[in-house]
Design an enzyme around this catalytic site. Structure first.
Site, PDB file in Angstrom:
ATOM      1  N   ASP A 175       0.811  -1.224   0.000  1.00 16.07           N
ATOM      2  CA  ASP A 175       0.000   0.000   0.000  1.00 16.07           C
ATOM      3  C   ASP A 175       0.843   1.273   0.000  1.00 16.07           C
ATOM      4  O   ASP A 175       0.481   2.281   0.601  1.00 16.07           O
ATOM      5  CB  ASP A 175      -0.970   0.017   1.204  1.00 16.07           C
ATOM      6  N   LYS A 204       1.769   2.230  -5.118  1.00 12.94           N
ATOM      7  CA  LYS A 204       2.389   1.733  -6.355  1.00 12.94           C
ATOM      8  C   LYS A 204       1.465   1.983  -7.552  1.00 12.94           C
ATOM      9  O   LYS A 204       1.904   2.418  -8.608  1.00 12.94           O
ATOM     10  CB  LYS A 204       2.684   0.224  -6.243  1.00 12.94           C
ATOM     11  N   GLY A 259      -4.526  -4.484  -3.679  1.00 12.60           N
ATOM     12  CA  GLY A 259      -5.587  -3.495  -3.880  1.00 12.60           C
ATOM     13  C   GLY A 259      -4.939  -2.181  -4.241  1.00 12.60           C
ATOM     14  O   GLY A 259      -4.204  -1.618  -3.445  1.00 12.60           O
ATOM     15  N   HIS A 260      -5.143  -1.750  -5.462  1.00  9.23           N
ATOM     16  CA  HIS A 260      -4.494  -0.531  -5.934  1.00  9.23           C
ATOM     17  C   HIS A 260      -5.563   0.489  -6.297  1.00  9.23           C
ATOM     18  O   HIS A 260      -6.442   0.204  -7.105  1.00  9.23           O
ATOM     19  CB  HIS A 260      -3.621  -0.825  -7.149  1.00  9.23           C
ATOM     20  N   GLN A 273       1.916  -6.084  -3.400  1.00  9.17           N
ATOM     21  CA  GLN A 273       2.390  -6.146  -2.015  1.00  9.17           C
ATOM     22  C   GLN A 273       3.665  -5.302  -1.851  1.00  9.17           C
ATOM     23  O   GLN A 273       3.959  -4.473  -2.683  1.00  9.17           O
ATOM     24  CB  GLN A 273       2.637  -7.597  -1.552  1.00  9.17           C
TER      25      GLN A 273
END
Ligand code: GDP
Ligand code: IMO
Ligand code: MG
Length: 445
Positions: free
Chosen positions: A27, A30, A54-55, A241
């Site tokens: 988180d 990225k 989760g982006h 990650q």
């Protein structure tokens, strides 16, 4: 000694390979960075993890959330590629593709999926649910079946790959062998508690349907990447990650099940690591962690404390599970380690704007472990649990909003000193600073 005038074909490669990698526990923003960086590339590649990522990407006020697809997919000019090192939950793949199409973003054969990528089944999620609730040993996972799917990949007897979803007889036979084993294993894990049971033929039917939906995207992506590099294409690898969650180099066992550092590129994409031309390490201006595991600089000062202020201002809640993220000061010991492990060339510092909410800032320069001062990041999570951070207090830029800043010279002096300090400590230049979620809120060189 034998000599030959022949040159290995890959040595004639003319393209470039850049990797964007998180240097903390995920988180680090990225996705936000990959989106604009993708503009200067031809191919964006995910090589590890699955729908545990989760982006969040914000463009002109519109927010997109991606778990499985590479962040490059928002730009249809590019080829977006999911490498063999990723684990695929087909319903999530299909859902993300249709959400993008509904948002007016075309997704077709510009999205390639490796035929060698392993497939997540609902029994993986059930295995994970049961092992996470079985008293000791919980990792605090995202519940997406990631660990059990990678276990099956490495164990070999029960792994199923994307290419297998296109071969009905093979898939049926394989599931008829696997599913009864899984049911027995799940029953044992449940130890009398309620647990799901699975039906091989029903699963085969369901997954053959997914196979048809995936078929237009399925490709020998490793071959495609090697050829593309030879043809001068510019490739951007997007790690999921963070490096401290890497299965080999992270805070084991509180890690994910893949190589989330650049170590995963070769195995997870099929492109030789020595072709990598640049690694951009992403550093959040403070530290967060979701799930369990050691976190020496964690702020546990309660609802009125600095940790909560940062969590609120940085909206530090997990994209995948909605869990509040644990928050703490910047940890230079961990960062120096992650930068070395990843062969990082240069840095991006993100969420710098968030630190405007705290009157004072601290950074961790060393640990005290069992009475000794330690500069090196310990391999043993038990030692790291005991590590007390040696903190240096810095003056901050309390109350000064950074979200409108677009040039380094416009940053408050304290914020500039903070960024310079990170560069000095990590002995790498900071090339990008992010001061807000929108792609415009970025300070480039
Ligand atoms: P990723 O998993 O590394 O892609 O990061 P996430 O998207 O999970 O988490 C980063 C969060 O911070 C997202 O909600 C972004 O919209 C947001 N974000 C990204 N960059 C910035 C920034 O510079 N400032 C602030 N305030 N938020 C940011
Ligand atoms: P992005 O790509 C933050 C964490 C989980 C848990 C551990 C293992 O958004 O940075 P898993 O489900 O992978 O078996 O969980 O890893 N984790 C992440 N934390 N960001 C992520 O991805 C994460 N993916 C997994 O919270 O602690
Ligand atoms: Mg994330």
């Amino acid at each position: 000694m034998m000599s030959s005038s022949a040159t290995a074909p890959e040595a004639t490669a003319t393209g470039t390979c850049t990797c964007v990698v998180g240097l903390q526990w995920g988180d680090e923003a990225k996705g936000k960075l990959v989106d604009p960086l993708a503009e200067d590339h031809d191919i964006v590649v995910r090589y590890n993890g699955g729908a545990n990522a989760g982006h969040t990407i914000v463009r002109g006020g519109r927010s997109f959330k991606l778990s499985l697809l590479p962040s490059g997919v928002l730009n249809p000019r590019l080829t977006s590629l999911i490498g063999n090192g990723v684990v695929i939950y087909p319903p999530r793949f299909i859902e993300e593709v249709s959400q993008l199409r509904e948002a007016g973003i075309p997704v077709g054969t510009n999205l390639l999926l490796s035929d060698r990528a392993h497939v997540v089944f609902p029994y993986h999620m059930e295995e994970e649910r049961l092992s996470e609730t079985d008293g000791g040993g919980a990792i605090g996972t995202t519940g997406r079946g990631i660990g059990p799917c990678y276990q099956d990949k490495v164990g070999r007897t029960c792994g199923i790959r994307v290419g297998d979803l296109l071969v009905p007889e093979y898939l049926r036979d394989r599931l008829r062998m696997i599913v009864p084993r899984k049911n027995r294993w799940i029953e044992a894990l449940a130890a009398g508690k309620e647990a799901k049971k699975f039906d091989a033929d029903a699963l085969a039917q369901e997954y053959l349907g997914y196979g048809e939906a995936l078929r237009p995207h399925v490709h020998d992506t490793a071959h495609f990447l090697r050829k593309s590099l030879q043809h001068g294409k510019r490739i951007l690898f997007e790690a999921a990650q963070g490096s401290l969650l890497d299965i080999d180099h992270g805070t084991y066992p509180y890690v994910t099940s893949s190589n989330s550092s650049p170590a995963g590129i070769w195995s997870g994409s099929g492109l030789p690591a020595r072709r990598l031309t640049r690694v951009l390490g992403v550093v959040k201006a403070y530290t967060t962690r979701v799930g369990r595991g050691p976190f020496p600089t964690e702020l546990t000062d309660g609802p009125d404390g600095l940790g909560e202020a940062i969590r609120r201002k940085g909206r530090e809640y997990g994209t995948v599970t909605g869990r509040p993220r644990r928050v703490g000061w910047l940890d230079l010991v961990a960062l120096r380690y992650a930068a070395e492990v990843g062969g990082v060339d240069e840095l991006a510092v993100t969420l710098l704007d968030v630190l405007s909410c705290v009157p004072e800032i601290a950074i961790c320069t060393a640990y005290e472990v069992q009475g000794e001062r330690v500069q090196e990041f310990p391999a043993d999570a038990r030692l790291l649990e005991q590590a007390k951070p040696v903190l240096e207090r810095l003056s901050g830029w309390y109350g000064e909003e950074l979200t409108q800043v677009r040039r380094i010279a416009e940053l408050p002096a304290a914020a500039r000193r903070y960024v310079d300090r990170i560069a000095e400590e990590l002995r790498r230049p900071v090339r990008i600073i992010s001061v807000g979620p929108d792609r415009e809120q970025t300070i480039l060189p």
